[in-house]
Design a protein around this motif. Structure first.
Motif, short mmCIF file in Angstrom:
data_model
loop_
_atom_site.label_atom_id
_atom_site.label_comp_id
_atom_site.label_asym_id
_atom_site.label_seq_id
_atom_site.Cartn_x
_atom_site.Cartn_y
_atom_site.Cartn_z
N ALA A 57 8.82 61.77 -1.45
CA ALA A 57 8.24 60.42 -1.38
C ALA A 57 9.27 59.36 -1.75
O ALA A 57 9.37 58.31 -1.11
CB ALA A 57 7.01 60.32 -2.29
N ILE A 58 10.07 59.62 -2.79
CA ILE A 58 11.08 58.67 -3.21
C ILE A 58 12.21 58.59 -2.18
O ILE A 58 12.75 57.51 -1.91
CB ILE A 58 11.63 59.03 -4.61
N VAL A 59 12.57 59.74 -1.59
CA VAL A 59 13.57 59.73 -0.52
C VAL A 59 13.09 58.87 0.64
O VAL A 59 13.82 58.01 1.16
CB VAL A 59 13.87 61.16 -0.04
N MET A 60 11.85 59.08 1.06
CA MET A 60 11.30 58.32 2.18
C MET A 60 11.12 56.85 1.81
O MET A 60 11.21 55.98 2.67
CB MET A 60 9.96 58.91 2.63
N LEU A 61 10.86 56.58 0.54
CA LEU A 61 10.77 55.19 0.09
C LEU A 61 12.08 54.46 0.41
O LEU A 61 12.09 53.39 1.03
CB LEU A 61 10.48 55.14 -1.41
N GLY A 62 13.19 55.07 -0.03
CA GLY A 62 14.48 54.43 0.21
C GLY A 62 14.84 54.33 1.67
O GLY A 62 15.31 53.29 2.15
N LEU A 63 14.59 55.40 2.43
CA LEU A 63 14.95 55.40 3.85
C LEU A 63 14.10 54.42 4.65
O LEU A 63 14.61 53.68 5.50
CB LEU A 63 14.81 56.82 4.42
N SER A 64 12.79 54.42 4.39
CA SER A 64 11.92 53.51 5.14
C SER A 64 12.20 52.06 4.76
O SER A 64 12.12 51.16 5.61
CB SER A 64 10.44 53.85 4.89
N ALA A 66 15.15 50.95 3.87
CA ALA A 66 16.43 50.61 4.49
C ALA A 66 16.27 50.31 5.97
O ALA A 66 16.77 49.31 6.49
CB ALA A 66 17.42 51.75 4.29
N PHE A 67 15.55 51.19 6.67
CA PHE A 67 15.41 51.03 8.11
C PHE A 67 14.34 50.00 8.47
O PHE A 67 14.38 49.40 9.54
CB PHE A 67 15.08 52.37 8.76
N GLY A 68 13.38 49.80 7.57
CA GLY A 68 12.31 48.86 7.86
C GLY A 68 12.52 47.46 7.31
O GLY A 68 11.74 46.56 7.60
N ILE A 117 6.70 56.81 3.30
CA ILE A 117 6.95 55.67 4.18
C ILE A 117 6.14 54.47 3.71
O ILE A 117 6.63 53.34 3.68
CB ILE A 117 6.62 56.03 5.64
N GLY A 118 4.89 54.72 3.35
CA GLY A 118 4.05 53.64 2.82
C GLY A 118 4.62 53.06 1.54
O GLY A 118 4.57 51.84 1.32
N LEU A 119 5.21 53.91 0.69
CA LEU A 119 5.84 53.43 -0.54
C LEU A 119 6.97 52.45 -0.23
O LEU A 119 7.06 51.37 -0.82
CB LEU A 119 6.39 54.60 -1.35
N GLY A 120 7.85 52.84 0.69
CA GLY A 120 9.02 52.02 0.99
C GLY A 120 8.67 50.68 1.60
O GLY A 120 9.15 49.63 1.16
N ILE A 121 7.82 50.70 2.64
CA ILE A 121 7.45 49.46 3.31
C ILE A 121 6.63 48.58 2.37
O ILE A 121 6.80 47.36 2.31
CB ILE A 121 6.66 49.74 4.60
N GLY A 122 5.74 49.20 1.60
CA GLY A 122 4.93 48.43 0.66
C GLY A 122 5.76 47.83 -0.46
O GLY A 122 5.50 46.72 -0.91
N TYR A 123 6.77 48.57 -0.90
CA TYR A 123 7.58 48.10 -2.02
C TYR A 123 8.35 46.84 -1.67
O TYR A 123 8.41 45.88 -2.47
CB TYR A 123 8.57 49.19 -2.45
N ILE A 124 8.95 46.78 -0.48
CA ILE A 124 9.75 45.61 -0.12
C ILE A 124 8.93 44.51 0.55
O ILE A 124 9.44 43.42 0.78
CB ILE A 124 10.93 46.00 0.80
N GLY A 360 15.72 40.36 1.85
CA GLY A 360 14.79 41.48 1.93
C GLY A 360 15.40 42.68 2.62
O GLY A 360 15.22 43.84 2.20
N ALA A 361 16.15 42.43 3.69
CA ALA A 361 16.80 43.53 4.41
C ALA A 361 17.91 44.15 3.56
O ALA A 361 18.10 45.37 3.57
CB ALA A 361 17.37 43.02 5.73
N ILE A 362 18.65 43.32 2.83
CA ILE A 362 19.70 43.85 1.95
C ILE A 362 19.07 44.70 0.85
O ILE A 362 19.56 45.79 0.52
CB ILE A 362 20.52 42.69 1.35
N HIS A 363 17.97 44.20 0.30
CA HIS A 363 17.26 44.95 -0.74
C HIS A 363 16.78 46.30 -0.20
O HIS A 363 16.89 47.33 -0.88
CB HIS A 363 16.07 44.12 -1.23
N GLY A 364 16.27 46.29 1.02
CA GLY A 364 15.82 47.55 1.62
C GLY A 364 16.94 48.56 1.74
O GLY A 364 16.77 49.74 1.44
#
Length: 447
Positions: A57-64, A66-68, A117-124, A360-364
């Motif tokens: 979940a944490i891996v996907m948080l960072g990847l989503s 970054a890409f999202g 994925i929901g974690l990453g997009i929701g976080y940023i 926001g994109a840099i943060h991602g």
């Protein structure tokens, strides 16, 4: 989905609650340790195996993230919050099916991959919007929202423990708990989707005289930022700080139980869940408290505190932690407050260095450091604990080596923070008009 424009007279103080509704929900991730012992018992898993959904979940948080990140900037916070709602809630529903059928891979897929994925997009989702609403106090603004992610476990930990007590800790009880989580969070996150607004361009917020509604001007694009040494120094800073904190957080409940298992006052399951909730409170308080402090003393100085004092706290736990519960708990609370503060301060640090354009994109992209840390932290703590247990060791001895490794990682992060310098002016460009303004057809007729 067009970004929802704030109408005339809209108060910027309505935006943080929208962000909180999402972050308090996805912050459930920090309560994963409550599910570890039941899963290990019901499905015959090791500590390392039961950490896998959280790690993924944490891996996907960072990847989503970054890409999202660019999509979030382009489509706005409401689109991002909607995607987060669908993915995060669906992840729990898939996990419920996996627990009900005793198919652990479905739990990994649901909670780890889809939910991540929901974690990453929701976080940023709210970060860039909040910085534009609060250009005068970016640390405080992002801290308000991001504290919700740290505080999510304050709700989820005792709530999850109570559900497992009521439903049972076998696979069917775990499945029902996952189901209730998924449905409840879907309702709560909907509040944020409906409430969020973006600031009107080139105006000032009504009711907040003197505060720009949207900070625009010169900045560094995400594509250029990732090629600067400043970005990678901050990447190392975040990765080291997160690795050191997340290793304890993911294994918090079993860790405090193991530390005092051989003493005259062992820790009960309920007390361990309460400890997780306390850590969540410290995580949450650190996000708003330390990030607000960074507005006063500067980002580099506050990270010196996170990394330097954090290393000292780990040393105290490693040397004296099993001798006193108050010492163990107090040091852990300080560490988790720094861990949360590091997350909440990093968007403002990025804004200081690179400007608000595409922040926001840099943060991602920077959150890929969280993906790396999400693997390293739990892997270090769980793998070493499993090996020590196989060697016949127990109690605090299961974690001593891990704690000293964390001290080393924090020292590396401290050096990286010292290397951060202002970004060269040649990297800055004027933000394109379309990045700062909203098309006239999207403006309210009352404008």
């Amino acid at each position: 989905m067009s970004p929802p424009i704030a109408p005339a007279g809209w108060s910027r103080w309505l935006v943080p609650p929208a962000a909180l509704s999402v972050h308090l929900s996805i912050g459930q991730a920090y309560a994963w340790s409550v599910f570890k012992p039941p899963l290990e018992s019901a499905l015959g898993l090791s500590g390392t195996q039961s950490a896998l959904p959280f790690q993924l979940a944490i891996v996907m948080l960072g990847l989503s993230a970054a890409f999202g990140g660019t999509l979030v900037e382009r489509n706005g916070p409401r689109w991002a919050m909607t995607v987060a709602l669908v993915c995060f809630s669906s992840g729990f529903l898939i996990s419920a099916l996996g627990a009900a059928t005793e198919q652990y891979w479905l739990i990994v897929l649901g909670y780890g991959f889809v939910g991540g994925i929901g974690l990453g997009i929701g976080y940023i989702s709210p970060v860039s919007t909040l910085i534009k609403w609060f250009p005068d106090r970016p640390g405080m603004a992002t801290g308000i929202a991001i504290m919700g992610f740290g505080g999510g476990a304050l709700i989820a930990s005792p709530w999850s423990a109570r559900m497992l007590e009521s439903f049972g800790t076998d696979h069917s009880g775990i499945a029902l708990a996952f189901l209730v989580h998924g449905l409840s969070y879907a309702v709560f996150m909907t509040l944020g989707v409906l409430l969020v607004r973006v600031p009107r361009p080139a105006e000032r917020t009504a009711g907040d005289a003197g505060t720009p509604a949207a900070a625009t001007g010169e900045g560094v694009s995400a594509a250029v930022a990732v090629r600067t040494p400043q970005f990678w120094c901050l990447w190392v800073v975040l990765c080291m700080n997160v690795t050191a904190g997340i290793g304890i957080l993911e294994k918090a409940a079993p860790m405090i139980t193991d530390f005092f298992a051989d003493t005259s006052t062992p820790v009960s399951v309920t007390a361990a869940a309460g400890f997780v909730a306390l850590l969540s409170a410290a995580n949450m308080a650190g996000r708003i408290g330390w990030s607000t402090t960074s507005d006063l003393i500067g980002r580099k100085n506050i990270y010196r505190v996170y990394l330097g004092v954090g290393a000292a706290m780990y040393a105290v736990i490693a040397l004296l932690g099993d001798a006193s519960k108050p010492v163990f708990v107090l040091c852990a609370l300080v560490i988790l407050s720094f861990y949360g503060g590091g997350f909440a301060t990093i968007p403002a640090y990025l804004k200081d260095l690179f400007g608000t354009y595409q922040v926001g994109a840099i943060h991602g992209r920077l959150l890929t450091a969280w993906s790396t840390a999400g693997v390293l932290g739990p892997l270090i703590v769980n793998w070493i604990a499993d090996r020590q247990e196989e060697a016949g060791r127990h109690g605090a001895d299961l974690y001593s080596l891990s704690l000293f490794i964390m001290i080393g990682l924090l020292a590396v992060g401290f050096v990286a923070n010292e290397l951060v310098r202002p970004v060269a002016p040649r990297h800055r460009v004027a933000a394109p008009k379309e990045a700062a303004d909203v098309p006239a057809r999207q403006q309210p007729e009352s404008a």
